[in-house]
Design an enzyme around this catalytic site. Structure first.
Site, PDB file in Angstrom:
ATOM      1  N   THR A 121      61.472  40.502  42.261  1.00  0.00           N
ATOM      2  CA  THR A 121      61.706  39.034  42.426  1.00  0.00           C
ATOM      3  C   THR A 121      62.960  38.707  41.267  1.00  0.00           C
ATOM      4  O   THR A 121      63.324  39.543  40.635  1.00  0.00           O
ATOM      5  CB  THR A 121      60.469  38.466  42.144  1.00  0.00           C
ATOM      6  OG1 THR A 121      59.910  38.494  40.927  1.00  0.00           O
ATOM      7  CG2 THR A 121      59.320  38.862  43.017  1.00  0.00           C
ATOM      8  N   TYR A 144      49.046  28.427  38.447  1.00  0.00           N
ATOM      9  CA  TYR A 144      48.951  29.924  37.802  1.00  0.00           C
ATOM     10  C   TYR A 144      47.858  30.138  37.074  1.00  0.00           C
ATOM     11  O   TYR A 144      47.689  31.366  37.330  1.00  0.00           O
ATOM     12  CB  TYR A 144      50.154  29.831  36.676  1.00  0.00           C
ATOM     13  CG  TYR A 144      50.232  30.996  35.797  1.00  0.00           C
ATOM     14  CD1 TYR A 144      50.558  32.368  36.326  1.00  0.00           C
ATOM     15  CD2 TYR A 144      49.820  30.932  34.321  1.00  0.00           C
ATOM     16  CE1 TYR A 144      50.659  33.428  35.305  1.00  0.00           C
ATOM     17  CE2 TYR A 144      49.858  32.191  33.381  1.00  0.00           C
ATOM     18  CZ  TYR A 144      50.269  33.164  34.073  1.00  0.00           C
ATOM     19  OH  TYR A 144      50.140  34.379  33.318  1.00  0.00           O
ATOM     20  N   LYS A 199      45.394  33.488  38.073  1.00  0.00           N
ATOM     21  CA  LYS A 199      45.008  34.616  37.277  1.00  0.00           C
ATOM     22  C   LYS A 199      43.584  34.814  37.255  1.00  0.00           C
ATOM     23  O   LYS A 199      43.084  35.939  37.145  1.00  0.00           O
ATOM     24  CB  LYS A 199      45.576  34.512  36.027  1.00  0.00           C
ATOM     25  CG  LYS A 199      47.183  34.672  36.059  1.00  0.00           C
ATOM     26  CD  LYS A 199      47.729  36.017  36.398  1.00  0.00           C
ATOM     27  CE  LYS A 199      47.364  37.198  35.523  1.00  0.00           C
ATOM     28  NZ  LYS A 199      48.036  38.478  35.873  1.00  0.00           N
ATOM     29  N   THR A 244      45.785  36.693  31.206  1.00  0.00           N
ATOM     30  CA  THR A 244      46.125  35.698  30.388  1.00  0.00           C
ATOM     31  C   THR A 244      45.150  34.821  29.598  1.00  0.00           C
ATOM     32  O   THR A 244      43.881  34.883  30.316  1.00  0.00           O
ATOM     33  CB  THR A 244      47.269  34.804  31.109  1.00  0.00           C
ATOM     34  OG1 THR A 244      47.349  33.698  30.157  1.00  0.00           O
ATOM     35  CG2 THR A 244      46.686  34.246  32.283  1.00  0.00           C
ATOM     36  N   ASP A 245      45.263  34.572  28.675  1.00  0.00           N
ATOM     37  CA  ASP A 245      44.473  33.587  27.886  1.00  0.00           C
ATOM     38  C   ASP A 245      44.458  32.118  28.663  1.00  0.00           C
ATOM     39  O   ASP A 245      43.403  31.457  28.351  1.00  0.00           O
ATOM     40  CB  ASP A 245      44.767  33.395  26.465  1.00  0.00           C
ATOM     41  CG  ASP A 245      46.181  32.808  26.175  1.00  0.00           C
ATOM     42  OD1 ASP A 245      46.830  32.533  27.028  1.00  0.00           O
ATOM     43  OD2 ASP A 245      46.241  32.325  25.053  1.00  0.00           O
ATOM     44  N   GLU A 246      45.375  32.025  29.607  1.00  0.00           N
ATOM     45  CA  GLU A 246      45.280  30.447  30.105  1.00  0.00           C
ATOM     46  C   GLU A 246      44.200  30.325  30.935  1.00  0.00           C
ATOM     47  O   GLU A 246      43.768  29.302  31.375  1.00  0.00           O
ATOM     48  CB  GLU A 246      46.647  30.319  30.941  1.00  0.00           C
ATOM     49  CG  GLU A 246      47.953  30.624  30.075  1.00  0.00           C
ATOM     50  CD  GLU A 246      49.104  30.099  30.557  1.00  0.00           C
ATOM     51  OE1 GLU A 246      49.298  29.328  31.074  1.00  0.00           O
ATOM     52  OE2 GLU A 246      50.269  30.655  29.884  1.00  0.00           O
ATOM     53  N   ASP A 249      57.672  47.641  41.796  1.00  0.00           N
ATOM     54  CA  ASP A 249      57.998  46.251  41.519  1.00  0.00           C
ATOM     55  C   ASP A 249      58.721  45.876  42.864  1.00  0.00           C
ATOM     56  O   ASP A 249      59.624  46.509  43.210  1.00  0.00           O
ATOM     57  CB  ASP A 249      58.819  46.334  40.300  1.00  0.00           C
ATOM     58  CG  ASP A 249      58.977  44.831  39.926  1.00  0.00           C
ATOM     59  OD1 ASP A 249      58.665  44.456  38.527  1.00  0.00           O
ATOM     60  OD2 ASP A 249      59.417  43.847  40.459  1.00  0.00           O
TER      61      ASP A 249
HETATM   62  P1  NAD Z   1      57.375  38.518  34.744  1.00  0.00           P
HETATM   63  O1  NAD Z   1      57.508  37.069  35.558  1.00  0.00           O
HETATM   64  O2  NAD Z   1      58.433  38.704  33.530  1.00  0.00           O
HETATM   65  O3  NAD Z   1      57.515  39.697  35.701  1.00  0.00           O
HETATM   66  C1  NAD Z   1      56.529  39.961  36.591  1.00  0.00           C
HETATM   67  C2  NAD Z   1      57.049  41.238  37.301  1.00  0.00           C
HETATM   68  O4  NAD Z   1      56.300  41.287  38.445  1.00  0.00           O
HETATM   69  C3  NAD Z   1      58.656  41.154  37.739  1.00  0.00           C
HETATM   70  O5  NAD Z   1      59.211  42.331  37.870  1.00  0.00           O
HETATM   71  C4  NAD Z   1      58.492  40.837  39.242  1.00  0.00           C
HETATM   72  O6  NAD Z   1      59.731  41.518  40.344  1.00  0.00           O
HETATM   73  C5  NAD Z   1      57.143  41.423  39.680  1.00  0.00           C
HETATM   74  N1  NAD Z   1      56.641  40.961  40.967  1.00  0.00           N
HETATM   75  C6  NAD Z   1      56.121  39.776  41.172  1.00  0.00           C
HETATM   76  N2  NAD Z   1      55.984  39.618  42.477  1.00  0.00           N
HETATM   77  C7  NAD Z   1      55.547  40.921  42.832  1.00  0.00           C
HETATM   78  C8  NAD Z   1      55.102  41.462  44.153  1.00  0.00           C
HETATM   79  N3  NAD Z   1      54.571  40.714  45.058  1.00  0.00           N
HETATM   80  N4  NAD Z   1      54.888  42.687  44.269  1.00  0.00           N
HETATM   81  C9  NAD Z   1      55.471  43.423  43.190  1.00  0.00           C
HETATM   82  N5  NAD Z   1      55.993  43.125  42.322  1.00  0.00           N
HETATM   83  C10 NAD Z   1      56.044  41.800  41.930  1.00  0.00           C
HETATM   84  O7  NAD Z   1      55.978  38.197  33.994  1.00  0.00           O
HETATM   85  P2  NAD Z   1      55.594  38.654  32.539  1.00  0.00           P
HETATM   86  O8  NAD Z   1      55.622  37.962  31.588  1.00  0.00           O
HETATM   87  O9  NAD Z   1      56.030  40.189  32.146  1.00  0.00           O
HETATM   88  O10 NAD Z   1      54.044  39.167  32.716  1.00  0.00           O
HETATM   89  C11 NAD Z   1      53.259  40.461  33.193  1.00  0.00           C
HETATM   90  C12 NAD Z   1      52.017  40.108  33.249  1.00  0.00           C
HETATM   91  O11 NAD Z   1      51.512  39.542  32.115  1.00  0.00           O
HETATM   92  C13 NAD Z   1      51.345  39.152  34.341  1.00  0.00           C
HETATM   93  O12 NAD Z   1      50.364  39.646  34.914  1.00  0.00           O
HETATM   94  C14 NAD Z   1      51.084  37.720  33.575  1.00  0.00           C
HETATM   95  O13 NAD Z   1      50.057  37.112  34.033  1.00  0.00           O
HETATM   96  C15 NAD Z   1      50.719  38.569  32.169  1.00  0.00           C
HETATM   97  N6  NAD Z   1      50.527  37.825  30.870  1.00  0.00           N
HETATM   98  C16 NAD Z   1      51.947  37.314  30.433  1.00  0.00           C
HETATM   99  C17 NAD Z   1      51.970  36.856  29.336  1.00  0.00           C
HETATM  100  C18 NAD Z   1      53.213  36.167  28.725  1.00  0.00           C
HETATM  101  O14 NAD Z   1      53.691  35.451  27.702  1.00  0.00           O
HETATM  102  N7  NAD Z   1      54.573  36.263  29.586  1.00  0.00           N
HETATM  103  C19 NAD Z   1      50.911  36.606  28.615  1.00  0.00           C
HETATM  104  C20 NAD Z   1      49.617  37.189  28.938  1.00  0.00           C
HETATM  105  C21 NAD Z   1      49.693  37.747  30.116  1.00  0.00           C
HETATM  106  P1  TYD Z   2      55.908  28.476  28.410  1.00  0.00           P
HETATM  107  O1  TYD Z   2      56.644  29.545  27.863  1.00  0.00           O
HETATM  108  O2  TYD Z   2      56.213  27.994  30.035  1.00  0.00           O
HETATM  109  O3  TYD Z   2      54.625  29.188  28.617  1.00  0.00           O
HETATM  110  P2  TYD Z   2      52.978  28.655  29.004  1.00  0.00           P
HETATM  111  O4  TYD Z   2      53.139  27.268  29.569  1.00  0.00           O
HETATM  112  O5  TYD Z   2      52.426  29.755  29.858  1.00  0.00           O
HETATM  113  O6  TYD Z   2      52.213  28.616  27.572  1.00  0.00           O
HETATM  114  O7  TYD Z   2      55.770  27.238  27.466  1.00  0.00           O
HETATM  115  C1  TYD Z   2      55.320  27.358  26.341  1.00  0.00           C
HETATM  116  C2  TYD Z   2      54.908  26.074  25.707  1.00  0.00           C
HETATM  117  O8  TYD Z   2      56.137  25.370  25.847  1.00  0.00           O
HETATM  118  C3  TYD Z   2      54.170  25.138  26.794  1.00  0.00           C
HETATM  119  O9  TYD Z   2      53.337  24.201  25.926  1.00  0.00           O
HETATM  120  C4  TYD Z   2      55.129  24.381  27.442  1.00  0.00           C
HETATM  121  C5  TYD Z   2      56.458  24.047  26.550  1.00  0.00           C
HETATM  122  N1  TYD Z   2      57.794  24.062  27.086  1.00  0.00           N
HETATM  123  C6  TYD Z   2      58.646  23.024  26.569  1.00  0.00           C
HETATM  124  O10 TYD Z   2      58.193  22.098  25.772  1.00  0.00           O
HETATM  125  N2  TYD Z   2      59.887  23.087  27.193  1.00  0.00           N
HETATM  126  C7  TYD Z   2      60.218  24.133  28.198  1.00  0.00           C
HETATM  127  O11 TYD Z   2      61.422  23.784  28.638  1.00  0.00           O
HETATM  128  C8  TYD Z   2      59.312  24.944  28.427  1.00  0.00           C
HETATM  129  C9  TYD Z   2      59.635  25.994  29.581  1.00  0.00           C
HETATM  130  C10 TYD Z   2      58.060  24.943  27.861  1.00  0.00           C
END
Ligand code: NAD
Ligand code: TYD
Length: 354
Positions: A41, A160, A164, A135-137, A38
């Site tokens: 960041t 984003y 992805k 991600t589903d996005e 990692d």
């Molecule tokens: P996060 O932002 O919490 O963590 C990302 C991690 O990646 C951090 O520890 C950061 O330091 C590290 N990182 C960033 N850039 C880097 C680099 N250049 N080299 C090495 N490490 C680096 O993210 P998360 O929410 O834990 O998501 C993890 C994965 O799951 C991502 O690929 C995201 O697209 C995917 N994902 C997230 C969600 C969600 O709801 N959070 C849902 C579906 C998929």
């Molecule tokens: P987020 O947690 O950023 O996830 P994603 O955009 O990847 O789904 O946001 C979840 C939902 O909440 C999205 O529809 C945007 C909305 N949102 C707000 O209304 N207010 C906020 O301050 C944030 C961060 C998100």
């Protein structure tokens, strides 16, 4: 001490989902050596892994996945059998203000890893695996009805999700072109402990606690499908061990919520926890300018993962949300640490004039 049967690189292991994946693998598989790679960041935090940092099958290595030479060095050092790739820039709002860093980490970083696997494994793919967490996005947005399946065409709308989607295509291209053993999953919105308070749920919890305005984008009508992060980690475990090579699996909670309803639910849970009168926290709700390109609705059909590999979510949303709120209230130091310094600046810039 057990002998090591596999050495696995988990990228992004210090982040939200990554830390849950690392914890699960370190605890459940003492014969796997888990290397958490990692860059640390703003989103990466080694405090997330304090409980397992001294385990004999866990190592942390600071590495930026866009740095080819550093990744090469890491592969030379550990001779990885598998990669579980979670490192990414992950916040949609940040991708709107700084798309290039998303291209660098999510696209270039993924290709650097794929290429390094290809070079190191040299066509001898026995027991090797590149698992890409997505991600589903990437599927874009749904209207009022319907679900994303694995066949839904990609149609990303934010920088984003576009980054992805590009990374997903590279993963599949490496499978089709070079035969690289890959598997992929596309998951819906996660929630749970150690979630950085830039995302909806932890941001609202933190603001409710501090009696700050609760910024709801647009009319709050957008719908997300929420999954408890430990259920996602279990899905990754299942797919890592049982997934078909070259396949992708949708992961979701069968749990759709309009943002505004979710914020109201959080307010009512927190009124009780904080001893406030009913309706007090909801007075903080403030509608703010919508996010550009804001996807209306995400909803995952996770039938394939359920019927083929036997995974299903374990927690009801209200229960998961309550556990999450409890964690944030019990971990004030963690919150203080991640919201000091840069976070204040980020918050002011992102929400000013909205
Ligand atoms: P996060 O932002 O919490 O963590 C990302 C991690 O990646 C951090 O520890 C950061 O330091 C590290 N990182 C960033 N850039 C880097 C680099 N250049 N080299 C090495 N490490 C680096 O993210 P998360 O929410 O834990 O998501 C993890 C994965 O799951 C991502 O690929 C995201 O697209 C995917 N994902 C997230 C969600 C969600 O709801 N959070 C849902 C579906 C998929
Ligand atoms: P987020 O947690 O950023 O996830 P994603 O955009 O990847 O789904 O946001 C979840 C939902 O909440 C999205 O529809 C945007 C909305 N949102 C707000 O209304 N207010 C906020 O301050 C944030 C961060 C998100």
């Amino acid at each position: 001490m057990s002998t090591i049967s596999k050495t696995i690189l988990v990228t992004g292991g210090a982040g939200f989902i990554g830390s849950h994946v690392v914890r699960l693998f370190v605890n459940n598989y003492p014969d796997y050596k888990i290397v958490n790679g990692d860059a640390l960041t703003y989103a990466g935090n080694l405090e997330n892994l304090k409980d397992i940092q001294d385990k004999p099958n866990y190592v942390f290595e600071r590495v930026d996945i866009t740095d080819e030479a550093a990744v090469e060095q890491l592969f030379n050092k550990y001779k990885f059998d598998a990669v579980i790739h979670l490192a990414a820039e992950s916040h949609v709002d940040r991708s709107i203000t700084d798309p290039l860093s998303f291209v660098k980490t999510n696209v270039l970083g993924t290709v650097v890893l794929l290429n390094t696997c290809r070079n190191h494994w040299k066509g001898n793919y026995d027991g090797k695996l590149f698992y890409h967490v997505s991600t589903d996005e990437v599927y874009g947005t749904l209207g009022e009805t319907g679900f994303f399946t694995e066949q839904t065409p990609y149609d990303p709308h934010s920088p984003y999700s576009a980054s992805k989607a590009a990374s997903d295509h590279f993963v599949m291209a490496y499978h089709d072109t070079y035969g690289l053993p890959v598997v992929m999953s596309n998951c819906s919105n996660n929630y749970g402990s150690h979630h950085f308070p830039e995302k909806l749920i932890p941001l609202m919890i933190n603001n409710i606690k501090n009696s700050k305005p609760l910024p709801v984008y647009g009319k709050g009508e957008n719908v997300r499908d929420w999954l408890y992060v430990e259920d996602h980690a279990r899905a990754i475990d299942t797919i890592f061990h049982k997934g078909k090579l070259g396949a992708s699996y949708n992961v979701g909670g069968f749990n759709e919520w309009k943002n505004i309803d979710l914020v109201h639910l959080l307010c009512s849970i927190m009124d009780k926890k904080l001893g406030r009168s009913s309706g007090e926290s909801a007075k903080l709700i403030t509608y703010v300018t919508d996010r550009p390109g804001h996807d209306l609705r995400y909803a995952i059909d996770a039938t394939k993962l359920n019927t083929e590999l036997g995974w299903s979510p374990s927690l009801q949303f209200e229960e998961g949300l309550e556990k999450t709120v409890d964690w944030y209230l019990a971990n004030e130091e963690w919150v203080k640490h991640v919201t000091s310094g840069d976070y204040q600046h980020y918050y002011e810039e992102m929400y000013k004039g909205r």
